[in-house]
Design a protein around this motif. Structure first.
Motif, PDB file in Angstrom:
ATOM      1  N   GLY A 149      -5.826  -7.919  11.253  1.00 16.95           N
ATOM      2  CA  GLY A 149      -5.487  -9.340  11.144  1.00 16.95           C
ATOM      3  C   GLY A 149      -5.288  -9.757   9.701  1.00 16.95           C
ATOM      4  N   ASP A 150      -6.129  -9.272   8.824  1.00 15.02           N
ATOM      5  CA  ASP A 150      -6.002  -9.563   7.401  1.00 15.02           C
ATOM      6  C   ASP A 150      -4.657  -9.049   6.883  1.00 15.02           C
ATOM      7  OD1 ASP A 150      -6.399 -10.180   4.745  1.00 15.02           O
ATOM      8  OD2 ASP A 150      -8.089  -8.822   4.448  1.00 15.02           O
ATOM      9  N   ALA A 151      -4.303  -7.821   7.257  1.00 10.78           N
ATOM     10  CA  ALA A 151      -3.029  -7.248   6.821  1.00 10.78           C
ATOM     11  C   ALA A 151      -1.858  -8.087   7.326  1.00 10.78           C
ATOM     12  CB  ALA A 151      -2.908  -5.806   7.321  1.00 10.78           C
ATOM     13  N   LEU A 152      -1.914  -8.472   8.583  1.00 13.57           N
ATOM     14  CA  LEU A 152      -0.829  -9.266   9.175  1.00 13.57           C
ATOM     15  C   LEU A 152      -0.684 -10.618   8.478  1.00 13.57           C
ATOM     16  CD1 LEU A 152       1.264  -9.591  11.467  1.00 13.57           C
ATOM     17  CD2 LEU A 152      -0.567 -10.611  12.803  1.00 13.57           C
ATOM     18  N   VAL A 153      -1.798 -11.287   8.256  1.00 17.48           N
ATOM     19  CA  VAL A 153      -1.751 -12.602   7.617  1.00 17.48           C
ATOM     20  C   VAL A 153      -1.303 -12.482   6.161  1.00 17.48           C
ATOM     21  CG1 VAL A 153      -3.173 -14.560   6.905  1.00 17.48           C
ATOM     22  CG2 VAL A 153      -3.407 -13.620   9.194  1.00 17.48           C
ATOM     23  N   ASP A 154      -1.766 -11.445   5.466  1.00 13.94           N
ATOM     24  CA  ASP A 154      -1.325 -11.237   4.081  1.00 13.94           C
ATOM     25  C   ASP A 154       0.187 -11.088   4.006  1.00 13.94           C
ATOM     26  OD1 ASP A 154      -3.888 -11.346   3.075  1.00 13.94           O
ATOM     27  OD2 ASP A 154      -4.122  -9.174   2.882  1.00 13.94           O
ATOM     28  N   ILE A 155       0.748 -10.306   4.902  1.00 16.17           N
ATOM     29  CA  ILE A 155       2.197 -10.084   4.907  1.00 16.17           C
ATOM     30  C   ILE A 155       2.932 -11.367   5.308  1.00 16.17           C
ATOM     31  CG2 ILE A 155       4.080  -8.822   6.030  1.00 16.17           C
ATOM     32  CD1 ILE A 155       2.057  -6.449   6.241  1.00 16.17           C
ATOM     33  N   ALA A 156       2.407 -12.047   6.308  1.00 16.30           N
ATOM     34  CA  ALA A 156       3.075 -13.259   6.799  1.00 16.30           C
ATOM     35  C   ALA A 156       3.112 -14.366   5.750  1.00 16.30           C
ATOM     36  CB  ALA A 156       2.377 -13.757   8.057  1.00 16.30           C
ATOM     37  N   PHE A 157       2.060 -14.490   4.951  1.00 12.61           N
ATOM     38  CA  PHE A 157       1.984 -15.575   3.980  1.00 12.61           C
ATOM     39  C   PHE A 157       2.370 -15.174   2.569  1.00 12.61           C
ATOM     40  CE2 PHE A 157      -0.686 -17.320   7.358  1.00 12.61           C
ATOM     41  CZ  PHE A 157      -0.085 -18.564   7.485  1.00 12.61           C
ATOM     42  N   ALA A 158       2.775 -13.926   2.379  1.00  5.41           N
ATOM     43  CA  ALA A 158       3.187 -13.481   1.049  1.00  5.41           C
ATOM     44  C   ALA A 158       4.522 -14.121   0.690  1.00  5.41           C
ATOM     45  CB  ALA A 158       3.304 -11.963   1.005  1.00  5.41           C
ATOM     46  N   GLY A 159       4.661 -14.434  -0.562  1.00  9.27           N
ATOM     47  CA  GLY A 159       5.929 -14.972  -1.036  1.00  9.27           C
ATOM     48  C   GLY A 159       6.977 -13.870  -1.090  1.00  9.27           C
ATOM     49  N   PRO A 160       8.191 -14.220  -1.418  1.00 10.03           N
ATOM     50  CA  PRO A 160       9.255 -13.216  -1.467  1.00 10.03           C
ATOM     51  C   PRO A 160       9.102 -12.288  -2.676  1.00 10.03           C
ATOM     52  CG  PRO A 160      10.075 -15.330  -2.218  1.00 10.03           C
ATOM     53  CD  PRO A 160       8.670 -15.555  -1.718  1.00 10.03           C
ATOM     54  N   GLY A 161       9.778 -11.173  -2.615  1.00  7.73           N
ATOM     55  CA  GLY A 161       9.810 -10.250  -3.750  1.00  7.73           C
ATOM     56  C   GLY A 161       8.575  -9.386  -3.848  1.00  7.73           C
ATOM     57  N   ALA A 196       5.443 -10.079  -4.120  1.00  8.68           N
ATOM     58  CA  ALA A 196       4.261 -10.471  -3.343  1.00  8.68           C
ATOM     59  C   ALA A 196       4.264  -9.831  -1.964  1.00  8.68           C
ATOM     60  CB  ALA A 196       4.190 -11.987  -3.220  1.00  8.68           C
ATOM     61  N   VAL A 197       5.401  -9.839  -1.295  1.00  8.95           N
ATOM     62  CA  VAL A 197       5.457  -9.215   0.028  1.00  8.95           C
ATOM     63  C   VAL A 197       5.370  -7.696  -0.091  1.00  8.95           C
ATOM     64  CG1 VAL A 197       7.979  -9.022   0.309  1.00  8.95           C
ATOM     65  CG2 VAL A 197       6.535  -9.396   2.297  1.00  8.95           C
ATOM     66  N   LEU A 198       5.932  -7.146  -1.146  1.00  9.94           N
ATOM     67  CA  LEU A 198       5.811  -5.700  -1.365  1.00  9.94           C
ATOM     68  C   LEU A 198       4.351  -5.309  -1.595  1.00  9.94           C
ATOM     69  CD1 LEU A 198       7.201  -2.973  -1.716  1.00  9.94           C
ATOM     70  CD2 LEU A 198       7.452  -3.534  -4.146  1.00  9.94           C
ATOM     71  N   ALA A 199       3.631  -6.088  -2.384  1.00 12.22           N
ATOM     72  CA  ALA A 199       2.211  -5.813  -2.630  1.00 12.22           C
ATOM     73  C   ALA A 199       1.415  -5.922  -1.334  1.00 12.22           C
ATOM     74  CB  ALA A 199       1.660  -6.773  -3.675  1.00 12.22           C
ATOM     75  N   ALA A 200       1.722  -6.912  -0.504  1.00 11.29           N
ATOM     76  CA  ALA A 200       1.031  -7.077   0.777  1.00 11.29           C
ATOM     77  C   ALA A 200       1.310  -5.891   1.702  1.00 11.29           C
ATOM     78  CB  ALA A 200       1.450  -8.384   1.437  1.00 11.29           C
ATOM     79  N   LEU A 201       2.541  -5.427   1.721  1.00 13.46           N
ATOM     80  CA  LEU A 201       2.891  -4.264   2.544  1.00 13.46           C
ATOM     81  C   LEU A 201       2.191  -2.998   2.067  1.00 13.46           C
ATOM     82  CD1 LEU A 201       6.689  -4.902   3.112  1.00 13.46           C
ATOM     83  CD2 LEU A 201       4.940  -4.727   4.891  1.00 13.46           C
ATOM     84  N   VAL A 202       2.135  -2.809   0.763  1.00 10.36           N
ATOM     85  CA  VAL A 202       1.457  -1.630   0.213  1.00 10.36           C
ATOM     86  C   VAL A 202      -0.030  -1.672   0.541  1.00 10.36           C
ATOM     87  CG1 VAL A 202       0.782  -0.494  -1.951  1.00 10.36           C
ATOM     88  CG2 VAL A 202       3.159  -1.173  -1.583  1.00 10.36           C
ATOM     89  N   CYS A 239      -0.434  -0.938   4.341  1.00 11.26           N
ATOM     90  CA  CYS A 239      -0.145   0.448   4.735  1.00 11.26           C
ATOM     91  C   CYS A 239      -1.063   1.474   4.079  1.00 11.26           C
ATOM     92  CB  CYS A 239       1.304   0.791   4.421  1.00 11.26           C
ATOM     93  SG  CYS A 239       2.468  -0.133   5.429  1.00 11.26           S
ATOM     94  N   CYS A 240      -1.540   1.180   2.887  1.00  9.75           N
ATOM     95  CA  CYS A 240      -2.336   2.165   2.148  1.00  9.75           C
ATOM     96  C   CYS A 240      -3.841   1.926   2.202  1.00  9.75           C
ATOM     97  CB  CYS A 240      -1.892   2.203   0.689  1.00  9.75           C
ATOM     98  SG  CYS A 240      -0.192   2.747   0.483  1.00  9.75           S
ATOM     99  N   VAL A 241      -4.269   0.712   2.526  1.00  8.24           N
ATOM    100  CA  VAL A 241      -5.706   0.422   2.508  1.00  8.24           C
ATOM    101  C   VAL A 241      -6.186  -0.139   3.848  1.00  8.24           C
ATOM    102  CG1 VAL A 241      -7.535  -0.896   1.375  1.00  8.24           C
ATOM    103  CG2 VAL A 241      -5.654   0.012   0.017  1.00  8.24           C
ATOM    104  N   GLU A 242      -5.667  -1.289   4.231  1.00  9.00           N
ATOM    105  CA  GLU A 242      -6.246  -2.016   5.370  1.00  9.00           C
ATOM    106  C   GLU A 242      -6.050  -1.306   6.708  1.00  9.00           C
ATOM    107  OE1 GLU A 242      -5.796  -6.454   3.403  1.00  9.00           O
ATOM    108  OE2 GLU A 242      -4.079  -5.510   4.406  1.00  9.00           O
ATOM    109  N   LEU A 243      -4.843  -0.895   7.011  1.00 10.99           N
ATOM    110  CA  LEU A 243      -4.603  -0.255   8.310  1.00 10.99           C
ATOM    111  C   LEU A 243      -5.218   1.142   8.417  1.00 10.99           C
ATOM    112  CD1 LEU A 243      -1.007  -1.570   9.047  1.00 10.99           C
ATOM    113  CD2 LEU A 243      -3.203  -2.433   9.881  1.00 10.99           C
ATOM    114  N   PRO A 244      -5.154   1.988   7.357  1.00 12.22           N
ATOM    115  CA  PRO A 244      -5.877   3.265   7.451  1.00 12.22           C
ATOM    116  C   PRO A 244      -7.391   3.080   7.604  1.00 12.22           C
ATOM    117  CG  PRO A 244      -4.229   3.393   5.730  1.00 12.22           C
ATOM    118  CD  PRO A 244      -4.288   1.951   6.170  1.00 12.22           C
TER     119      PRO A 244
END
Length: 125
Positions: free
Chosen positions: A82-94, A96-102, A105-110
């Motif tokens: 849920g944290d990962a999803l909300v971080d990605i959903a509320f990240a700004g463009p550019g 910020a969204v890349l940092a949320a995705l990283v 994919c690299c910390v929260e979901l594993p």
């Protein structure tokens, strides 16, 4: 000693060091919690405090091989996903969204997946 994860016909052995991961992840959250608190990001502080408490509780249940460990492993996974999803959903463009995705994919979901596996194996091992 290692924990075997059995799914179907194949078996995979989780390294013993993964048992320490919930505790290490909880303490790894502390500096980030301080940053959020200083910046008055109250909703994120509350969410990360819930993750902190759940990770430490999972660690305690894993050490006891409690029957509640699979349930709490699921709770931890749900919080992290849920944290990962909300971080990605509320990240700004550019960036910020890349940092949320990283981070997702690299910390929260594993970490969510490992929490599920550790919880599941706590009562089998």
């Amino acid at each position: 000693m290692s924990v075997a994860v059995v799914s179907g016909a194949s078996a995979y052995v989780l390294p013993e060091q993964l048992r320490k991961l919930p505790r290490l992840a909880a303490f790894g959250l502390l500096p980030w919690l301080m940053v959020l608190a200083v910046n008055h990001e109250t909703p994120w502080v509350v969410l990360d405090l819930a993750e902190f408490a759940a990770l430490l509780s999972l660690d305690a249940l894993l050490r006891r091989r409690s029957a509640a460990a699979p349930w709490l492993g699921g709770v931890v996974a749900l919080l992290l996903a849920g944290d990962a999803l909300v971080d990605i959903a509320f990240a700004g463009p550019g960036h910020a969204v890349l940092a949320a995705l990283v981070m997702a994919c690299c910390v929260e979901l594993p970490l969510a997946a490992v929490s599920l596996l550790l919880g599941r194996e706590a009562i089998r091992g």
